[in-house]
Write an enzyme that holds these catalytic residues in place. Structure first.
Site: not given
Length: 172
Positions: A58, A95
């Site tokens: 992205r 994460e």
């Protein structure tokens, strides 16, 4: 323009407890996408940069049009196995798991001032991997730019040695 209204929130993706900021809804609006790229370019105009680097995938979405707008070259930081030549690699914690980024040897020249660009600053793992690749290549991080910074995750503290520029600050 209210860029935040163009970004969709998807709860519990890619796993429970993660709130995913989906920028595809912003990208689908040509006017909003152009204005967002122009706004990030304006944020970065005072940084002295030679080249722009962005992580897969992205980061490419913002990095490529930003490089074009600013008249800079573009270096792609790729997932392992995607680059055909000799590479420099750095692994990092996400994460929700582990990942790695690679850059071609010689893509960032010693002493080059690099603007590191990604779509979202969350925990800072991906962008810190980018910082390490730039350093390993002999480049200097001139600044780091994001479309979105997720507040409350304290990633900005990890990047305190660099100018960090964000278009939007949203709750995580």
């Amino acid at each position: 323009m209210d860029f935040a209204s163009k970004i969709r929130l998807i709860k519990d993706f890619p796993r429970p407890g993660i709130n995913f900021r989906d920028i595809t809804t912003l990208l689908q609006d040509g006017v909003a996408f152009k204005q967002a790229v122009d706004a990030v370019a304006e944020l970065c105009q005072d940084l002295e940069t030679d080249i722009i680097a962005c992580p897969e995938a992205r980061g490419f979405i913002l990095g490529a049009p930003l490089a074009y707008t600013m008249g800079k070259g573009l270096v792609l930081l790729r997932k392992p196995g995607k680059l055909p030549g000799k590479t420099v690699t750095h692994s990092y914690q996400l994460e929700y798991g582990m990942d790695s980024l690679e850059v071609h040897e010689g893509a960032i020249l010693p002493g080059q001032k690099v603007l590191l660009v990604d779509d979202v600053l969350a925990t800072g793992g991906t962008i810190m991997a980018g910082v390490e690749l730039i350093k390993k290549s002999g480049g200097q991080v001139a600044g780091i730019a994001f479309l979105i910074e997720l507040m409350g995750l304290n990633a900005r503290e990890k990047l305190s040695n660099f100018p960090v520029l964000t278009l939007l600050q949203l709750e995580a």
